[in-house]
Design a protein around this motif. Structure first.
Motif, PDB file in Angstrom:
ATOM      1  N   UNK A 219       0.846  -1.198   0.000  1.00 43.32           N
ATOM      2  CA  UNK A 219       0.000   0.000   0.000  1.00 43.32           C
ATOM      3  C   UNK A 219       0.879   1.245   0.000  1.00 43.32           C
ATOM      4  N   UNK A 220       0.283   2.388  -0.390  1.00 42.58           N
ATOM      5  CA  UNK A 220       0.953   3.683  -0.216  1.00 42.58           C
ATOM      6  C   UNK A 220       0.971   4.027   1.268  1.00 42.58           C
ATOM      7  N   UNK A 221       1.976   4.762   1.687  1.00 37.69           N
ATOM      8  CA  UNK A 221       2.099   5.108   3.100  1.00 37.69           C
ATOM      9  C   UNK A 221       0.859   5.817   3.633  1.00 37.69           C
ATOM     10  N   UNK A 222       0.266   6.669   2.803  1.00 39.37           N
ATOM     11  CA  UNK A 222      -0.890   7.412   3.287  1.00 39.37           C
ATOM     12  C   UNK A 222      -2.125   6.533   3.496  1.00 39.37           C
ATOM     13  N   UNK A 223      -2.099   5.297   2.958  1.00 38.93           N
ATOM     14  CA  UNK A 223      -3.233   4.383   3.137  1.00 38.93           C
ATOM     15  C   UNK A 223      -3.158   3.589   4.436  1.00 38.93           C
ATOM     16  N   UNK A 224      -1.999   3.643   5.111  1.00 45.61           N
ATOM     17  CA  UNK A 224      -1.792   2.803   6.296  1.00 45.61           C
ATOM     18  C   UNK A 224      -2.808   3.068   7.407  1.00 45.61           C
ATOM     19  N   UNK A 225      -3.114   4.324   7.759  1.00 46.49           N
ATOM     20  CA  UNK A 225      -4.095   4.543   8.839  1.00 46.49           C
ATOM     21  C   UNK A 225      -5.457   3.892   8.567  1.00 46.49           C
ATOM     22  N   UNK A 236      -1.034  -4.196  16.774  1.00 51.95           N
ATOM     23  CA  UNK A 236      -1.020  -3.219  15.692  1.00 51.95           C
ATOM     24  C   UNK A 236      -0.406  -3.885  14.478  1.00 51.95           C
ATOM     25  N   UNK A 237      -0.753  -3.465  13.256  1.00 48.86           N
ATOM     26  CA  UNK A 237      -0.147  -4.048  12.064  1.00 48.86           C
ATOM     27  C   UNK A 237       1.357  -3.750  12.019  1.00 48.86           C
ATOM     28  N   UNK A 238       2.085  -4.639  11.351  1.00 49.86           N
ATOM     29  CA  UNK A 238       3.499  -4.393  11.083  1.00 49.86           C
ATOM     30  C   UNK A 238       3.614  -3.695   9.737  1.00 49.86           C
ATOM     31  N   UNK A 239       4.373  -2.604   9.695  1.00 48.81           N
ATOM     32  CA  UNK A 239       4.542  -1.832   8.462  1.00 48.81           C
ATOM     33  C   UNK A 239       6.025  -1.797   8.112  1.00 48.81           C
ATOM     34  N   UNK A 250       2.256  -4.129   4.549  1.00 46.71           N
ATOM     35  CA  UNK A 250       1.500  -4.166   5.801  1.00 46.71           C
ATOM     36  C   UNK A 250       1.175  -5.622   6.126  1.00 46.71           C
ATOM     37  N   UNK A 251       1.553  -6.031   7.340  1.00 48.77           N
ATOM     38  CA  UNK A 251       1.291  -7.403   7.808  1.00 48.77           C
ATOM     39  C   UNK A 251       0.369  -7.328   9.021  1.00 48.77           C
ATOM     40  N   UNK A 252      -0.632  -8.224   9.057  1.00 53.24           N
ATOM     41  CA  UNK A 252      -1.514  -8.240  10.215  1.00 53.24           C
ATOM     42  C   UNK A 252      -2.158  -9.609  10.357  1.00 53.24           C
ATOM     43  N   UNK A 253      -2.788  -9.837  11.492  1.00 51.74           N
ATOM     44  CA  UNK A 253      -3.508 -11.083  11.764  1.00 51.74           C
ATOM     45  C   UNK A 253      -4.981 -10.753  11.930  1.00 51.74           C
ATOM     46  N   UNK A 254      -5.840 -11.555  11.281  1.00 49.95           N
ATOM     47  CA  UNK A 254      -7.282 -11.335  11.389  1.00 49.95           C
ATOM     48  C   UNK A 254      -7.967 -12.645  11.732  1.00 49.95           C
ATOM     49  N   UNK A 255      -9.173 -12.537  12.278  1.00 49.55           N
ATOM     50  CA  UNK A 255      -9.970 -13.736  12.527  1.00 49.55           C
ATOM     51  C   UNK A 255     -10.366 -14.373  11.202  1.00 49.55           C
ATOM     52  N   UNK A 256     -10.294 -15.683  11.146  1.00 50.05           N
ATOM     53  CA  UNK A 256     -10.651 -16.384   9.915  1.00 50.05           C
ATOM     54  C   UNK A 256     -12.064 -16.017   9.461  1.00 50.05           C
ATOM     55  N   UNK A 269      -9.423   0.562   0.495  1.00 46.53           N
ATOM     56  CA  UNK A 269      -8.535   1.467   1.236  1.00 46.53           C
ATOM     57  C   UNK A 269      -7.201   1.675   0.535  1.00 46.53           C
ATOM     58  N   UNK A 270      -6.954   0.950  -0.569  1.00 49.46           N
ATOM     59  CA  UNK A 270      -5.721   1.158  -1.329  1.00 49.46           C
ATOM     60  C   UNK A 270      -4.736   0.017  -1.279  1.00 49.46           C
ATOM     61  N   UNK A 271      -5.086  -1.090  -0.655  1.00 48.15           N
ATOM     62  CA  UNK A 271      -4.171  -2.228  -0.573  1.00 48.15           C
ATOM     63  C   UNK A 271      -4.127  -2.981  -1.897  1.00 48.15           C
ATOM     64  N   UNK A 272      -2.933  -3.464  -2.256  1.00 43.88           N
ATOM     65  CA  UNK A 272      -2.757  -4.266  -3.470  1.00 43.88           C
ATOM     66  C   UNK A 272      -1.901  -5.492  -3.118  1.00 43.88           C
ATOM     67  N   UNK A 273      -1.902  -6.476  -4.009  1.00 45.20           N
ATOM     68  CA  UNK A 273      -1.093  -7.671  -3.775  1.00 45.20           C
ATOM     69  C   UNK A 273      -1.418  -8.338  -2.453  1.00 45.20           C
ATOM     70  N   UNK A 274      -2.684  -8.457  -2.130  1.00 44.40           N
ATOM     71  CA  UNK A 274      -3.101  -8.993  -0.831  1.00 44.40           C
ATOM     72  C   UNK A 274      -2.930 -10.517  -0.802  1.00 44.40           C
ATOM     73  N   UNK A 275      -2.255 -11.008   0.230  1.00 46.27           N
ATOM     74  CA  UNK A 275      -2.086 -12.442   0.447  1.00 46.27           C
ATOM     75  C   UNK A 275      -2.733 -12.838   1.769  1.00 46.27           C
ATOM     76  N   UNK A 276      -3.444 -13.963   1.770  1.00 44.20           N
ATOM     77  CA  UNK A 276      -4.023 -14.508   2.997  1.00 44.20           C
ATOM     78  C   UNK A 276      -3.373 -15.867   3.242  1.00 44.20           C
ATOM     79  N   UNK A 277      -2.700 -16.003   4.377  1.00 38.98           N
ATOM     80  CA  UNK A 277      -1.907 -17.191   4.659  1.00 38.98           C
ATOM     81  C   UNK A 277      -2.369 -17.867   5.951  1.00 38.98           C
TER      82      UNK A 277
END
Length: 284
Positions: A219-225, A236-239, A250-256, A269-277
């Motif tokens: 993501x662009x830096x301005x999209x992080x918030x 908090x997410x890792x940037x 941006x790395x984060x953990x979410x509920x399945x 929100x501007x995120x690209x190349x999203x991976x779910x692992x």
């Protein structure tokens, strides 16, 4: 006294595979063949003992095993001095009282005086006694559903997961007696050793991970918030900065259960190349 921790596990049945998979996910490495009884864990003072599910409770109660994985229904049936440490979330089933479709038994009170076939006579007897209903328990180790057809019993109390077996045998569930699942147990009078606490923590971490997904995106830096509001993570997410100017990862953990909801929001929100692992373990 041996310093090796012994964990009793089901050697067959519906809980055997999920139990071994959970231990492997928790980080315990071992090799088991079909005929294996005692299996050492690599790089840890732990031995796995594969026995019948009904024997797990007895081995833990007697102190022959330090921990065990078995069904809640089996601990209730034996009334052994063991304590649940963790609910494991697999092997879910329900002990239900059921009667033949054409029997006219529609309420729990209608079981009064009936012969009830079950592999859980203690639990079933206590259930009906708590409601002041007298029944005649008919203990059976298997083939409980066919007991009314064989005139061995008038009704049954058996474990069901989907209920299809009861329907095939012309039985109608009338009352729920006990909800069961696989649990980790230890002996009442024995405090958990340091190794046992470590095992418990690692299993907890594996169970927590099954409910989580690791999400990575650019993501662009301005999209992080905006992204951080959508997926705040454990704390908090890792940037991390990328080589591309003004871009971050941006790395984060979410509920399945939330993945389906947050992915469209992240893209908006501007995120690209999203991976779910998948996640192996989570310790908060």
């Amino acid at each position: 006294m041996s310093d090796t921790l012994t964990i009793a596990l089901p050697s067959k049945g519906r809980m055997e595979r999920p139990a071994t998979e959970l231990l492997r996910q928790a980080g315990f490495r071992f090799e088991r063949t079909e005929r294996s009884l005692a299996v050492p864990v690599r790089d840890a003072p732990i031995e796995l003992l594969f026995v019948r599910s009904s024997d797990v409770v007895e081995l833990v109660a007697d102190g022959a095993a330090d921990l065990g994985i078995t069904g809640l229904d089996l601990t209730r049936e034996t009334s052994a001095p063991v304590t649940p440490v963790l609910d494991l979330g697999f092997g879910r089933c329900t002990l239900v009282a059921a009667a033949p479709e054409n029997s006219g038994v529609d309420r729990i009170e209608d079981f009064a005086g009936l012969r009830v076939a079950t592999s859980h006579p203690t639990v079933v007897g206590s259930f009906f006694a708590s409601k002041s209903i007298d029944i005649v328990p008919v203990p059976l180790a298997g083939s409980v559903e066919v007991a009314p057809r064989l005139d061995v019993a008038d009704a049954v109390a058996d474990l069901v997961s989907t209920g299809s077996t009861m329907l095939v045998n012309g039985l109608r569930p009338v009352a729920e007696i006990l909800q069961s699942q696989a649990i980790l147990i230890h002996r009442d009078s024995s405090p958990l050793s340091d190794t046992a606490r470590t095992v418990t923590t690692m299993i907890e971490a594996a169970l927590a991970a099954r409910r989580k997904r690791y999400v990575v995106m650019n993501a662009d830096e301005e999209s992080v918030p905006a992204i951080a509001e959508i997926i705040p993570g454990i704390e908090a997410p890792t940037v991390l900065p990328l080589v591309a100017n003004g871009k971050v990862a941006v790395h984060s953990v979410v509920d399945e259960s939330d993945v389906w909801r947050v992915l469209p929001l992240l893209r908006e929100a501007g995120a690209t190349g999203i991976l779910v692992l998948p996640v192996q373990q989570v310790l908060a």
